[in-house]
Motif scaffolding. Structure first.
Motif, PDB file in Angstrom:
ATOM      1  N   LYS A 158       3.284  -8.597 -11.961  1.00  0.00           N
ATOM      2  CA  LYS A 158       3.687  -7.607 -10.950  1.00  0.00           C
ATOM      3  C   LYS A 158       2.986  -7.906  -9.651  1.00  0.00           C
ATOM      4  CE  LYS A 158       4.880  -3.272 -13.202  1.00  0.00           C
ATOM      5  NZ  LYS A 158       4.314  -1.993 -13.630  1.00  0.00           N
ATOM      6  N   LYS A 159       3.639  -7.562  -8.557  1.00  0.00           N
ATOM      7  CA  LYS A 159       2.993  -7.738  -7.263  1.00  0.00           C
ATOM      8  C   LYS A 159       1.812  -6.794  -7.157  1.00  0.00           C
ATOM      9  CE  LYS A 159       6.815  -9.462  -4.577  1.00  0.00           C
ATOM     10  NZ  LYS A 159       7.792  -9.225  -3.527  1.00  0.00           N
ATOM     11  N   VAL A 160       0.713  -7.301  -6.616  1.00  0.00           N
ATOM     12  CA  VAL A 160      -0.469  -6.457  -6.460  1.00  0.00           C
ATOM     13  C   VAL A 160      -0.161  -5.299  -5.525  1.00  0.00           C
ATOM     14  CG1 VAL A 160      -2.794  -6.386  -5.519  1.00  0.00           C
ATOM     15  CG2 VAL A 160      -2.108  -8.288  -6.983  1.00  0.00           C
ATOM     16  N   THR A 171     -10.171   0.718   8.643  1.00  0.00           N
ATOM     17  CA  THR A 171      -9.282  -0.181   7.911  1.00  0.00           C
ATOM     18  C   THR A 171      -8.692  -1.221   8.858  1.00  0.00           C
ATOM     19  OG1 THR A 171      -8.794   1.587   6.387  1.00  0.00           O
ATOM     20  CG2 THR A 171      -7.270  -0.249   6.407  1.00  0.00           C
ATOM     21  N   CYS A 172      -8.594  -2.446   8.354  1.00  0.00           N
ATOM     22  CA  CYS A 172      -8.322  -3.589   9.225  1.00  0.00           C
ATOM     23  C   CYS A 172      -6.839  -3.889   9.425  1.00  0.00           C
ATOM     24  CB  CYS A 172      -8.990  -4.812   8.629  1.00  0.00           C
ATOM     25  SG  CYS A 172      -8.558  -5.041   6.892  1.00  0.00           S
ATOM     26  N   HIS A 173      -5.952  -3.040   8.909  1.00  0.00           N
ATOM     27  CA  HIS A 173      -4.520  -3.322   8.990  1.00  0.00           C
ATOM     28  C   HIS A 173      -3.765  -2.004   8.865  1.00  0.00           C
ATOM     29  CE1 HIS A 173      -5.598  -3.049   4.738  1.00  0.00           C
ATOM     30  NE2 HIS A 173      -4.447  -2.424   4.633  1.00  0.00           N
ATOM     31  N   MET A 223       0.921   4.453   5.898  1.00  0.00           N
ATOM     32  CA  MET A 223       0.547   5.004   7.217  1.00  0.00           C
ATOM     33  C   MET A 223       1.794   5.133   8.100  1.00  0.00           C
ATOM     34  SD  MET A 223      -2.789   2.722   8.128  1.00  0.00           S
ATOM     35  CE  MET A 223      -3.938   2.175   6.872  1.00  0.00           C
ATOM     36  N   GLY A 245      -6.066   4.763   4.329  1.00  0.00           N
ATOM     37  CA  GLY A 245      -6.015   3.357   3.942  1.00  0.00           C
ATOM     38  C   GLY A 245      -6.680   3.133   2.600  1.00  0.00           C
ATOM     39  N   TYR A 246      -7.806   3.742   2.387  1.00  0.00           N
ATOM     40  CA  TYR A 246      -8.492   3.605   1.123  1.00  0.00           C
ATOM     41  C   TYR A 246      -8.670   4.958   0.463  1.00  0.00           C
ATOM     42  CZ  TYR A 246      -8.999  -0.928   2.862  1.00  0.00           C
ATOM     43  OH  TYR A 246      -8.687  -2.151   3.353  1.00  0.00           O
ATOM     44  N   ARG A 293      -6.790   6.658  -1.349  1.00  0.00           N
ATOM     45  CA  ARG A 293      -6.151   6.963  -2.626  1.00  0.00           C
ATOM     46  C   ARG A 293      -7.000   6.523  -3.812  1.00  0.00           C
ATOM     47  NH1 ARG A 293      -2.647   5.133   1.011  1.00  0.00           N
ATOM     48  NH2 ARG A 293      -2.324   3.082   0.159  1.00  0.00           N
ATOM     49  N   HIS A 301      -9.205  -5.977   3.893  1.00  0.00           N
ATOM     50  CA  HIS A 301      -8.109  -5.590   3.029  1.00  0.00           C
ATOM     51  C   HIS A 301      -8.239  -6.112   1.614  1.00  0.00           C
ATOM     52  CE1 HIS A 301      -6.689  -9.582   3.564  1.00  0.00           C
ATOM     53  NE2 HIS A 301      -5.478  -9.353   3.119  1.00  0.00           N
ATOM     54  N   GLU A 302      -9.163  -7.026   1.365  1.00  0.00           N
ATOM     55  CA  GLU A 302      -9.375  -7.471  -0.009  1.00  0.00           C
ATOM     56  C   GLU A 302      -9.801  -6.292  -0.890  1.00  0.00           C
ATOM     57  OE1 GLU A 302     -10.027  -9.292   2.590  1.00  0.00           O
ATOM     58  OE2 GLU A 302      -9.185 -11.272   2.178  1.00  0.00           O
ATOM     59  N   SER A 336      -8.843  -3.179  -0.473  1.00  0.00           N
ATOM     60  CA  SER A 336      -7.654  -2.382  -0.729  1.00  0.00           C
ATOM     61  C   SER A 336      -6.797  -3.065  -1.795  1.00  0.00           C
ATOM     62  CB  SER A 336      -6.929  -2.175   0.600  1.00  0.00           C
ATOM     63  OG  SER A 336      -5.567  -2.332   0.487  1.00  0.00           O
ATOM     64  N   ILE A 337      -6.838  -4.393  -1.815  1.00  0.00           N
ATOM     65  CA  ILE A 337      -6.102  -5.152  -2.827  1.00  0.00           C
ATOM     66  C   ILE A 337      -6.712  -4.903  -4.209  1.00  0.00           C
ATOM     67  CG2 ILE A 337      -5.676  -7.529  -3.626  1.00  0.00           C
ATOM     68  CD1 ILE A 337      -5.193  -8.139  -0.579  1.00  0.00           C
ATOM     69  N   SER A 369      -5.613  -1.578  -5.401  1.00  0.00           N
ATOM     70  CA  SER A 369      -4.234  -1.590  -5.900  1.00  0.00           C
ATOM     71  C   SER A 369      -4.169  -2.198  -7.300  1.00  0.00           C
ATOM     72  CB  SER A 369      -3.330  -2.401  -4.975  1.00  0.00           C
ATOM     73  OG  SER A 369      -3.374  -1.880  -3.683  1.00  0.00           O
ATOM     74  N   VAL A 370      -4.961  -3.228  -7.533  1.00  0.00           N
ATOM     75  CA  VAL A 370      -4.992  -3.850  -8.866  1.00  0.00           C
ATOM     76  C   VAL A 370      -5.467  -2.827  -9.892  1.00  0.00           C
ATOM     77  CG1 VAL A 370      -6.173  -5.575 -10.306  1.00  0.00           C
ATOM     78  CG2 VAL A 370      -5.339  -6.213  -8.026  1.00  0.00           C
ATOM     79  N   GLN A 411      -2.983  -0.185 -10.755  1.00  0.00           N
ATOM     80  CA  GLN A 411      -1.941  -0.647 -11.669  1.00  0.00           C
ATOM     81  C   GLN A 411      -2.480  -0.822 -13.090  1.00  0.00           C
ATOM     82  OE1 GLN A 411       1.052  -3.394 -10.437  1.00  0.00           O
ATOM     83  NE2 GLN A 411       0.521  -3.183  -8.287  1.00  0.00           N
ATOM     84  N   LEU A 423       1.042 -12.799  -4.608  1.00  0.00           N
ATOM     85  CA  LEU A 423      -0.141 -11.949  -4.720  1.00  0.00           C
ATOM     86  C   LEU A 423       0.188 -11.036  -5.897  1.00  0.00           C
ATOM     87  CD1 LEU A 423      -2.872 -10.988  -3.793  1.00  0.00           C
ATOM     88  CD2 LEU A 423      -1.788  -9.647  -2.006  1.00  0.00           C
ATOM     89  N   GLN A 424      -0.117 -11.539  -7.080  1.00  0.00           N
ATOM     90  CA  GLN A 424       0.384 -10.892  -8.299  1.00  0.00           C
ATOM     91  C   GLN A 424      -0.707 -10.670  -9.328  1.00  0.00           C
ATOM     92  OE1 GLN A 424       3.028 -14.039  -9.344  1.00  0.00           O
ATOM     93  NE2 GLN A 424       4.792 -13.160  -8.293  1.00  0.00           N
ATOM     94  N   ILE A 425      -0.466  -9.636 -10.151  1.00  0.00           N
ATOM     95  CA  ILE A 425      -1.237  -9.503 -11.385  1.00  0.00           C
ATOM     96  C   ILE A 425      -0.452 -10.290 -12.419  1.00  0.00           C
ATOM     97  CG2 ILE A 425      -2.192  -7.921 -13.104  1.00  0.00           C
ATOM     98  CD1 ILE A 425      -1.995  -5.710 -10.992  1.00  0.00           C
TER      99      ILE A 425
END
Lengths: 224, 148
Positions: A8-10, A91-93, A98, B10-11, B13, B36-37, B39-40, B43-44, B47, B139-141
């Motif tokens: 799945k996409k992250v 946050t950088c993006h 948002m 942004g973070y 959640r 953003h790493e 935040s990634i 997200s991982v 899930q 960019l996947q699990i």
């Protein structure tokens, strides 16, 4: 020991939301642009020059992202188009959540174009789909010609590169030709427009905008 | 201390889901600048929490991620962010494996497939400049390992 295949996409959540936004933009025929550059490359200035020239009957809205302050929104509001500042608080993006949140109060059906000015950063915004038609990357002549080689992802994903501040070329050791050939080496099809706040290239940029606006209205341009 | 959250969420959640998660000791995160790493990683883990519901009682020992060259993700930063975020949570024992995927292109002219070296994407066989990216944006699990 066993393995569960996930595949799945992250950024699944962001992707889902971006797809929902994209569908809304398609329904209402809104052109959506995502402007990305390093801090100080001239995103806000390009937008100021753009709003100044835009037909005031065009229904344009802007979202502008920064870590702190409402300065950019204040600058952009002078031309009478609706603007909202997204303060990311570190946050950088910008992410799709948002965008969704800040668009919620606006009647999307009454707009022709949404311009999103991302947080000044050439790396992180690359990973987040905001439902836009096009990413546009801005590189200024006071940076290095090798930025497309150092941060290739964003140059690969951008439809258009704006080479800004070209009025400063006589005063800085920057080769526009080298910068352009570097950008084309990572993305052969990238369109490049050279601009300055003094007016260079703005006709060409406005023409590009008008063409894309017309293509979205006619249904010829649909974002995938 | 709770993990700081941005006003625009942004973070915002993940930390709620983490419950009593504590801020990592590493000074880099105290600056309030969240690359953003992180935040990634969030997200991982979100899930994985969902996946855990589908596999109740299973103990996940490792997660495998696939990161393409074009994903805009710094792998070292991702590893560091992972360590910081899982610490003191129910994912503290979870190992991380990252498979990096090189950028591959296909030539629409002669159908050659090749790995793009140094970002040069012209077809090495016929010289066609406009080739198509077929791998490297992942960019996947990919998987999780379960201890029986």
């Amino acid at each position: 020991m066993s393995q569960i295949v996930v595949e799945k996409k992250v950024l699944n959540e962001n992707q889902k939301l971006a797809a929902e936004l994209r569908e809304k933009f398609r329904q209402h025929k809104i052109l959506v642009l995502n402007l990305i550059s390093a801090p100080g490359s001239g995103k806000t200035t390009l937008l100021e020059r753009t709003l100044e020239r835009l037909d005031k009957n065009k229904r344009v809205v802007l979202l502008t992202g920064d870590l702190q302050t409402e300065n950019d929104a204040t600058r952009l509001a002078q031309w009478g188009f609706p603007v909202k500042q997204i303060i990311t608080g570190g946050t950088c993006h910008l992410d799709a959540k948002m965008i969704e949140k800040h668009l919620a109060a606006w009647p999307l059906e009454s707009f022709d174009m949404l311009i999103i000015e991302n947080v000044g950063n050439l790396v992180c915004p690359t990973s987040y789909d905001l439902g836009e038609h096009f990413k546009i990357v801005i590189l200024s002549v006071t940076e290095g010609e090798d930025k497309p080689l150092k941060y290739p992802s964003i140059f690969v994903k951008s439809e258009l590169m704006i080479l800004s501040k070209v009025d400063l070329l006589p005063y800085v050791p920057f080769s526009a030709e080298l910068a352009k050939s570097n950008a084309r080496s990572v993305h052969p099809g990238i369109r490049i427009i050279e601009t300055s706040s003094k007016g260079d290239g703005l006709d060409e940029w406005m023409k590009w905008l008008e063409e894309k606006l017309a293509a979205v209205k006619s249904g010829e341009l649909v974002s995938a | 201390m709770r993990i700081a959250t941005g006003p625009d969420g942004g973070y915002g959640r993940r930390p709620l889901a983490l419950g009593n998660a504590t801020l990592p000791a590493a000074g880099v995160l105290d600056s309030g600048v969240w690359m953003h790493e992180l935040s990634i990683v969030s997200s991982v883990l979100d899930q994985l929490d969902e996946l855990q519901k589908e596999h109740e009682g299973a103990r996940f020992s490792k997660v495998g991620l696939r990161v393409g060259e074009l994903a805009g993700v710094d792998v070292d930063c991702l590893r560091f962010g992972f360590e910081c975020v899982v610490k003191d949570t129910h994912w503290a024992e979870l190992a991380l494996e990252i498979e990096q995927v090189a950028r591959r292109q296909r030539c629409p002219g002669c159908n050659a497939e090749f790995q793009a070296e140094n970002w040069a994407t012209a077809c090495p066989q016929c010289g066609e400049a406009a080739t198509i990216t077929i791998a490297g944006e992942e960019l996947q699990i990919a998987y999780v390992e379960v201890e029986e």
